[in-house]
Design a protein around this motif. Structure first.
Motif, PDB file in Angstrom:
ATOM      1  N   ALA A 169     -28.504  38.119 -33.842  1.00  0.00           N
ATOM      2  CA  ALA A 169     -29.490  39.170 -33.636  1.00  0.00           C
ATOM      3  C   ALA A 169     -29.339  40.198 -34.738  1.00  0.00           C
ATOM      4  N   ASN A 170     -30.347  40.983 -34.935  1.00  0.00           N
ATOM      5  CA  ASN A 170     -30.322  42.055 -35.903  1.00  0.00           C
ATOM      6  C   ASN A 170     -30.269  43.382 -35.149  1.00  0.00           C
ATOM      7  N   PRO A 171     -29.413  44.334 -35.463  1.00  0.00           N
ATOM      8  CA  PRO A 171     -28.517  44.328 -36.614  1.00  0.00           C
ATOM      9  C   PRO A 171     -27.299  43.437 -36.420  1.00  0.00           C
ATOM     10  N   ASN A 172     -26.682  43.106 -37.530  1.00  0.00           N
ATOM     11  CA  ASN A 172     -25.530  42.223 -37.533  1.00  0.00           C
ATOM     12  C   ASN A 172     -24.274  42.999 -37.129  1.00  0.00           C
ATOM     13  N   PRO A 173     -23.644  42.679 -35.989  1.00  0.00           N
ATOM     14  CA  PRO A 173     -22.469  43.429 -35.541  1.00  0.00           C
ATOM     15  C   PRO A 173     -21.219  43.145 -36.349  1.00  0.00           C
ATOM     16  N   ALA A 174     -21.294  42.205 -37.302  1.00  0.00           N
ATOM     17  CA  ALA A 174     -20.102  41.894 -38.096  1.00  0.00           C
ATOM     18  C   ALA A 174     -19.820  42.970 -39.130  1.00  0.00           C
TER      19      ALA A 174
ATOM     20  N   SER B 119     -17.170  45.413 -44.152  1.00  0.00           N
ATOM     21  CA  SER B 119     -16.314  45.144 -43.008  1.00  0.00           C
ATOM     22  C   SER B 119     -15.616  43.813 -43.210  1.00  0.00           C
ATOM     23  N   THR B 120     -14.366  43.748 -42.773  1.00  0.00           N
ATOM     24  CA  THR B 120     -13.651  42.480 -42.754  1.00  0.00           C
ATOM     25  C   THR B 120     -13.497  42.020 -41.320  1.00  0.00           C
ATOM     26  N   ARG B 121     -13.421  40.725 -41.139  1.00  0.00           N
ATOM     27  CA  ARG B 121     -13.250  40.155 -39.817  1.00  0.00           C
ATOM     28  C   ARG B 121     -12.288  38.975 -39.922  1.00  0.00           C
ATOM     29  N   ILE B 122     -11.399  38.834 -38.933  1.00  0.00           N
ATOM     30  CA  ILE B 122     -10.317  37.848 -39.010  1.00  0.00           C
ATOM     31  C   ILE B 122     -10.433  36.851 -37.873  1.00  0.00           C
TER      32      ILE B 122
ATOM     33  N   TRP C 168     -13.302  35.024 -33.491  1.00  0.00           N
ATOM     34  CA  TRP C 168     -13.153  36.067 -34.509  1.00  0.00           C
ATOM     35  C   TRP C 168     -12.821  37.384 -33.826  1.00  0.00           C
ATOM     36  N   LEU C 169     -11.868  38.121 -34.397  1.00  0.00           N
ATOM     37  CA  LEU C 169     -11.474  39.417 -33.861  1.00  0.00           C
ATOM     38  C   LEU C 169     -12.505  40.481 -34.229  1.00  0.00           C
ATOM     39  N   ALA C 170     -12.353  41.648 -33.626  1.00  0.00           N
ATOM     40  CA  ALA C 170     -13.283  42.753 -33.885  1.00  0.00           C
ATOM     41  C   ALA C 170     -13.237  43.149 -35.353  1.00  0.00           C
ATOM     42  N   PRO C 171     -14.353  43.597 -35.901  1.00  0.00           N
ATOM     43  CA  PRO C 171     -14.389  43.930 -37.334  1.00  0.00           C
ATOM     44  C   PRO C 171     -13.573  45.166 -37.668  1.00  0.00           C
ATOM     45  N   GLN C 172     -13.098  45.212 -38.888  1.00  0.00           N
ATOM     46  CA  GLN C 172     -12.386  46.364 -39.436  1.00  0.00           C
ATOM     47  C   GLN C 172     -13.261  46.940 -40.544  1.00  0.00           C
ATOM     48  N   SER C 173     -13.616  48.212 -40.424  1.00  0.00           N
ATOM     49  CA  SER C 173     -14.600  48.809 -41.321  1.00  0.00           C
ATOM     50  C   SER C 173     -13.947  49.479 -42.518  1.00  0.00           C
ATOM     51  N   TRP C 174     -14.669  49.421 -43.659  1.00  0.00           N
ATOM     52  CA  TRP C 174     -14.236  50.053 -44.909  1.00  0.00           C
ATOM     53  C   TRP C 174     -15.420  50.850 -45.443  1.00  0.00           C
ATOM     54  N   PRO C 175     -15.578  52.085 -44.987  1.00  0.00           N
ATOM     55  CA  PRO C 175     -16.783  52.861 -45.300  1.00  0.00           C
ATOM     56  C   PRO C 175     -16.991  53.140 -46.777  1.00  0.00           C
ATOM     57  N   ASP C 176     -15.909  53.173 -47.566  1.00  0.00           N
ATOM     58  CA  ASP C 176     -16.069  53.512 -48.986  1.00  0.00           C
ATOM     59  C   ASP C 176     -16.008  52.280 -49.890  1.00  0.00           C
TER      60      ASP C 176
ATOM     61  N   THR D  75     -11.972  48.865 -37.995  1.00  0.00           N
ATOM     62  CA  THR D  75     -11.501  49.298 -36.889  1.00  0.00           C
ATOM     63  C   THR D  75     -10.546  48.259 -36.510  1.00  0.00           C
ATOM     64  N   THR D  76      -9.585  48.249 -35.831  1.00  0.00           N
ATOM     65  CA  THR D  76      -8.583  47.244 -35.995  1.00  0.00           C
ATOM     66  C   THR D  76      -8.787  46.093 -35.034  1.00  0.00           C
ATOM     67  N   ALA D  77      -8.127  45.074 -35.313  1.00  0.00           N
ATOM     68  CA  ALA D  77      -8.299  43.880 -34.510  1.00  0.00           C
ATOM     69  C   ALA D  77      -7.277  43.785 -33.410  1.00  0.00           C
ATOM     70  N   ALA D  78      -7.403  42.749 -32.590  1.00  0.00           N
ATOM     71  CA  ALA D  78      -6.529  42.567 -31.433  1.00  0.00           C
ATOM     72  C   ALA D  78      -5.156  42.070 -31.848  1.00  0.00           C
ATOM     73  N   ALA D  79      -4.282  41.837 -30.869  1.00  0.00           N
ATOM     74  CA  ALA D  79      -2.899  41.421 -31.125  1.00  0.00           C
ATOM     75  C   ALA D  79      -2.855  40.055 -31.779  1.00  0.00           C
TER      76      ALA D  79
END
Length: 724
Positions: A66-71, A99-102, A110-118, A29-33
């Motif tokens: 905490a679990n689950p891991n929001p990353a 998921s990637t995180r930058i 760290w910015l919000a994660p970007q998901s890669w479902p496949d 999901t995309t990250a910030a500016a």
């Protein structure tokens, strides 16, 4: 000083003093500016400012406690890399998704994660490429054909805060090797396997399309079922090198493709033999050319081809019991030396090696980063000050820890535990460096529940803070003064403690009998105290070390003199010239004159200056620290009548007339060391060893004198130990 030693340290030093004629002969999901440009510029300025500084103390914080891991959608940490501009990228997930995180350069968030479902399938990779970008590469099911897959990649360009939309490279099977590499000009090379056939495609630039896949071999040779290992690297000049090994025949294949060539060709005279489990790995050397490692029985072997060369070097053993299956990516040090580490390989312990750029030889260092029998998941990265930060996981089930140590010039810092003591399991730690050259470590921590299942408790991060000026005689990196103890069987160790006990650290180094080893201040301005050594033949050197580390005889050193045998006393008094830098004091055996060798602030010493005369009648001189609280380091001396005298320092490299401290003192002592604050009251104390193997403490009163003695370190027999 050897070229190898100089290159390993990777800092500019002024090695040799100019001595006067009267001195003993000198030889050294995309990250910030995205982040603002001003932030990047500030980060660049900060990087220049800390470029020669050793990493500071470790700090740890929970990213997701905490679990689950929001990353990520699920699962733990997979990878961590640094982009060309210093931005950090993490990859988390499991077999279902990733998921990637930058963390942008110049930021600590760290910015919000970007998901890669496949992207949860086989062999998903996060790769930092030679053009400064970061790529995610994975195999995803085809929407039009659920029995087949696409090789897909997404790109994080320098300065961006989100990955691009995925692009399709080629149709591939579900499983098999795949690798991606980039030339500095942005040309991409992708390779993958399909039933024993290696295929390759290229992309000339960001706007170019991928070429049609080309087969690099026919069907596997007779007796070979499939490929057991494969690796790809692209050199500085754009030449691509691909190596693999056949699973059954054990034959090793090496192909290369130069820029502009239409096809791949066989590498001529490639010296890697087809031995059992050779498992070759290829790396592009930043100075040009390639380094290739492989296994040969119980040795990690190395060969290289320099930029512009046509011949490969004769293979040499890089580490006994090392293996490519457990090695971290090699680290290229300033000056061209090469560092590699791993564990456990063919043995039960950790290992490392350093190759000299000057000689091509791998140095047989004796000290390692861990003595624990269970060392796994080793990672290494170049960090500020010409250092290497190594991380690993060690321990057994229900008790595992994430550890870190720093290497420089042949010495290791004391290993630090980064993970919490309450964690029962830790995931494989991942390490990289930020835009300031600071190490950043991420790891998972797991705990068992009441139902005996294992759950991910959180993802944690550790990095180092800025390093303050070191306290004089602090060689354990705890902010307190220490002493050295040297035994005939135990070697050199650092002893730290308080007014009731002195405890030896685990790390030790060996020196020839008769070697004088003294705690010294910071010579190379890296924030770590160094070590002065005078050999039995009179050679004088300073060994820059890592904070919390000890040097050995092969460590980098700065030559002070080839022959100081004309001095019958050498002291390390801290700063006596008032410039905040540690100096050296010597006494001439023939004249009794005292000389000061002032630290020049650039890694060496100034020419000697006269510090006073009439010191020849004292049987022992003692570097005492600041005894009277005036901010200037003082000197103690014991005369032939066993009277103890104090010489107050002027702060200008000289000393005031003497004052009596004790009468009839020290007759039973074989060693006396000053300048420590074991009592913790901020005053300089004295520690003495008597001839019966007992240690004594005289607390300083802050007015130039001392209290009566009390025994310290009662559990230690000091009979075989000399202290300094």
């Amino acid at each position: 000083m050897t070229s190898q030693s100089r290159a390993v340290l990777g800092i500019a030093l002024t090695p040799v003093l100019a001595l006067t004629a009267a001195a003993p002969a000198a030889a050294h999901t995309t990250a910030a500016a995205s982040a603002a440009d001003s932030t990047a510029q500030a980060a660049g300025a900060a990087q220049a400012a800390v470029g020669t500084r050793a990493p500071g103390p470790w700090g740890t914080r929970a990213l997701h406690a905490a679990n689950p891991n929001p990353a990520s959608a699920s699962g733990g940490l997979n990878a961590l890399v640094s982009a060309g501009n210093g931005a950090l990228v993490s990859l988390t997930g499991d077999g279902l998704s990733r998921s990637t995180r930058i963390r942008p350069a110049g930021s600590t968030s760290w910015l919000a994660p970007q998901s890669w479902p496949d992207a949860g399938g086989y062999n998903t990779e996060l790769v930092a490429l030679g053009d400064g970008s970061v790529r995610l590469v994975w195999r995803a099911k085809r929407a039009d054909d659920q029995s087949n897959y696409w090789l897909k990649t997404a790109t994080l360009t320098p300065g961006a805060t989100a990955f691009s939309e995925p692009e399709y490279v080629a149709a591939v099977p579900e499983k098999g090797y795949h690798h991606l590499a980039a030339a500095p000009d942005g040309r991409l090379v992708a390779v993958w396997t399909v039933s024993g056939v290696v295929k390759a495609a290229e992309k000339a630039g960001p706007q170019a399309a991928w070429t049609a896949p080309a087969d690099l071999n026919e069907q596997p040779p007779s007796g070979s079922r499939d490929i057991s290992s494969m690796d790809l690297a692209v050199a500085k000049d754009g030449t691509a090198l691909l190596v693999w090994q056949w699973q059954s025949s054990k034959a090793v294949v090496a192909l290369e493709k130069t820029p502009g060539s239409a096809a791949w060709s066989v590498v001529q005279d490639f010296p890697v033999p087809g031995v059992d489990l050779a498992r070759p790995k290829a790396f592009a050397n930043p100075q040009g050319g390639f380094d290739v490692f492989y296994d040969n029985i119980a040795h990690l072997m190395h060969t290289r081809r320099s930029a512009g060369a046509t011949q490969w070097s004769a293979p040499r053993s890089a580490a006994n019991y090392g293996s490519t299956s457990v090695m971290a990516a090699p680290v290229y040090l300033p000056g061209g030396d090469l560092f590699v580490a791993g564990g456990p390989g063919y043995s039960t312990g950790a290992w490392y090696g350093v190759r000299s750029a000057a000689t091509g030889a791998w140095q047989p260092y004796t000290q390692g980063f861990s003595t624990h029998k269970k060392v796994r998941a080793v990672g290494a990265v170049a960090t500020s000050g010409g250092t290497v930060t190594v991380t690993w996981r060690e321990g057994y089930s229900y008790e595992e820890y994430t550890m870190a140590s720093v290497f420089k010039g042949g010495t290791w810092s004391t290993a630090r535990r980064l993970s919490a003591t309450s964690a029962q399991f830790t995931g494989a730690p991942q390490v990289t460096a930020d835009e300031l050259g600071r190490p950043v470590v991420l790891w998972d921590e797991y705990k068992r529940t009441e139902t005996n299942s294992v759950v991910l408790y959180g993802v944690y991060q550790a990095t180092t803070t800025s390093r303050a000026l070191p306290k004089w005689r602090d060689h354990t990196d705890d902010g307190k003064a220490d002493l050295f103890g040297q035994g005939s069987t135990t070697g050199l160790k650092v002893y730290a403690g308080d007014a009731t006990k002195l405890s030896a650290g685990q790390r030790a180094s060996s020196w020839p009998t008769g070697t004088q080893v003294l705690p010294f201040g910071d010579l190379d301005s890296d924030g770590c105290n160094d070590v002065f050594v005078r050999t039995p033949r009179g050679a004088a050197d300073v060994y820059p070390t890592m904070c919390g580390g000890l040097p050995d005889q092969l460590s980098f050193h700065v030559k002070v003199s080839s022959d100081w045998s004309g001095y019958n006393a050498v002291l390390s008094p801290g700063d006596v010239t008032g410039d905040g830098r540690a100096d050296l004091l010597t006494r001439s055996a023939s004249t009794g004159k005292l000389y000061v060798y002032a630290n020049n602030g650039t890694g060496g010493f100034k020419a000697r200056t006269d510090a006073g005369s009439g010191f020849g009648g004292y049987k022992k001189l003692i570097a005492a620290g600041d005894l009277n609280g005036d901010g200037k380091n003082d000197l103690l001396a014991i005369d032939s009548s066993n009277e103890l005298w104090r010489f107050n320092g002027t702060g200008a490299g000289t000393f005031k007339p003497r004052a009596l401290v004790f009468k009839d003192w020290g007759t039973s002592y074989k060693d006396v060391v000053g300048g420590l604050d074991l009592s913790g009251d901020g005053r300089a104390d004295l520690v003495s060893l008597d001839k019966d193997g007992r240690a004594w403490l005289n607390r300083g009163n802050g007015q130039g004198g001392f209290a009566n003695r009390s025994q310290v370190g009662k559990s230690t027999n000091w009979s075989d130990i000399r202290i300094s």
